[in-house]
Scaffold this active site. Sequence first.
Site, PDB file in Angstrom:
ATOM      1  N   ASN A  61       0.844  -1.211   0.000  1.00 41.80           N
ATOM      2  CA  ASN A  61       0.000   0.000   0.000  1.00 41.80           C
ATOM      3  C   ASN A  61       0.871   1.249   0.000  1.00 41.80           C
ATOM      4  OD1 ASN A  61       0.635  -0.802   2.682  1.00 41.80           O
ATOM      5  ND2 ASN A  61      -1.035   0.388   3.537  1.00 41.80           N
ATOM      6  N   GLU A  63       0.433   5.273   0.558  1.00 36.14           N
ATOM      7  CA  GLU A  63      -0.509   6.296   1.040  1.00 36.14           C
ATOM      8  C   GLU A  63      -0.122   7.692   0.580  1.00 36.14           C
ATOM      9  OE1 GLU A  63      -0.889   5.624   5.277  1.00 36.14           O
ATOM     10  OE2 GLU A  63      -2.040   3.774   4.923  1.00 36.14           O
ATOM     11  N   CYS A  72      -4.332   0.764  -2.176  1.00 31.06           N
ATOM     12  CA  CYS A  72      -4.121  -0.484  -1.437  1.00 31.06           C
ATOM     13  C   CYS A  72      -3.069  -1.355  -2.121  1.00 31.06           C
ATOM     14  CB  CYS A  72      -5.413  -1.287  -1.390  1.00 31.06           C
ATOM     15  SG  CYS A  72      -6.725  -0.568  -0.404  1.00 31.06           S
ATOM     16  N   GLU A  74      -3.236  -4.519  -2.841  1.00 27.28           N
ATOM     17  CA  GLU A  74      -3.765  -5.450  -3.843  1.00 27.28           C
ATOM     18  C   GLU A  74      -3.891  -4.775  -5.202  1.00 27.28           C
ATOM     19  OE1 GLU A  74      -4.860  -4.762  -0.859  1.00 27.28           O
ATOM     20  OE2 GLU A  74      -5.987  -6.387   0.059  1.00 27.28           O
ATOM     21  N   CYS A 112     -10.241  -5.006   1.052  1.00 27.27           N
ATOM     22  CA  CYS A 112     -11.353  -4.047   1.035  1.00 27.27           C
ATOM     23  C   CYS A 112     -12.247  -4.297  -0.183  1.00 27.27           C
ATOM     24  CB  CYS A 112     -10.823  -2.609   1.056  1.00 27.27           C
ATOM     25  SG  CYS A 112     -10.324  -1.985  -0.554  1.00 27.27           S
ATOM     26  N   CYS A 115     -10.850  -3.376  -3.695  1.00 26.20           N
ATOM     27  CA  CYS A 115      -9.860  -4.353  -4.200  1.00 26.20           C
ATOM     28  C   CYS A 115     -10.545  -5.625  -4.684  1.00 26.20           C
ATOM     29  CB  CYS A 115      -8.831  -4.664  -3.114  1.00 26.20           C
ATOM     30  SG  CYS A 115      -7.697  -3.295  -2.828  1.00 26.20           S
TER      31      CYS A 115
HETATM   32  N1  THU Z   1      -5.244  -1.405   2.768  1.00 28.25           N
HETATM   33  C1  THU Z   1      -4.729  -2.235   1.813  1.00 28.25           C
HETATM   34  O1  THU Z   1      -3.632  -2.000   1.298  1.00 28.25           O
HETATM   35  N2  THU Z   1      -5.459  -3.321   1.478  1.00 28.25           N
HETATM   36  C2  THU Z   1      -6.662  -3.652   2.015  1.00 28.25           C
HETATM   37  O2  THU Z   1      -7.301  -4.571   1.549  1.00 28.25           O
HETATM   38  C3  THU Z   1      -7.175  -2.906   3.162  1.00 28.25           C
HETATM   39  C4  THU Z   1      -6.537  -1.597   3.393  1.00 28.25           C
HETATM   40  C5  THU Z   1      -4.470  -0.226   3.126  1.00 28.25           C
HETATM   41  C6  THU Z   1      -5.057   1.084   2.666  1.00 28.25           C
HETATM   42  C7  THU Z   1      -4.441   2.036   3.660  1.00 28.25           C
HETATM   43  O3  THU Z   1      -3.139   2.381   3.199  1.00 28.25           O
HETATM   44  C8  THU Z   1      -4.293   1.211   4.913  1.00 28.25           C
HETATM   45  O4  THU Z   1      -4.362  -0.148   4.525  1.00 28.25           O
HETATM   46  C9  THU Z   1      -5.358   1.496   5.967  1.00 28.25           C
HETATM   47  O5  THU Z   1      -6.632   1.395   5.436  1.00 28.25           O
END
Ligand code: THU
Length: 160
Positions: A61, A63, A72, A74, A112, A115
């Site tokens: 991920n 940000e 994310c 994925e 999530c 994704c």
């Molecule tokens: N996140 C992911 O990378 N994958 C997921 O399936 C759930 C959430 C990340 C997004 C963000 O950078 C952090 O986790 C908190 O939500």
Amino acid sequence: MKELTIRIPIRVFDYEELGADDRRLIDAAREATRRSYSPYSRFAVGAALRLLDGTFVSGSNQENAASPSGLCAERTTLFYANSRYPDQPVDTLAIAARNERGEFLAAPIPPCGACRQVMLETEKRYGREMRILLYGTQGIYEIQGVSGLLPLSFDASAMK
Ligand code: THU
């Protein structure tokens, strides 16, 4: 009135029970969490996938201070794989995550909704289901295809 029930078969493995290829994929997803850029959530997610031809791709991920601009693990991984190797279906995708204390999650990391939708699009694009491995230190979920993560899903066929 009638009632419909959707059954989702999930196999739960210990790491040692997985085959060598899947262990390698889990290792790559765990390793990818180290390359996460997550200064805001401190939730480090890693994804790794194996394409049908055996190529490995991993991502994490990423940000952003303007939060919707981040992505994310994925989707970072799937979009890179689909753009770099557009002719190769995804065979298996593994996901791992560490909490703000740096510990891998005990329960399998649930991807999530956005994704899941992108995973579905990848399946539709290649006409092939992808296996999904959700890593947790107490057990690894194996789901045979995205329908197991996203029942009653929306795809292009609904618009016809
Ligand atoms: N996140 C992911 O990378 N994958 C997921 O399936 C759930 C959430 C990340 C997004 C963000 O950078 C952090 O986790 C908190 O939500």
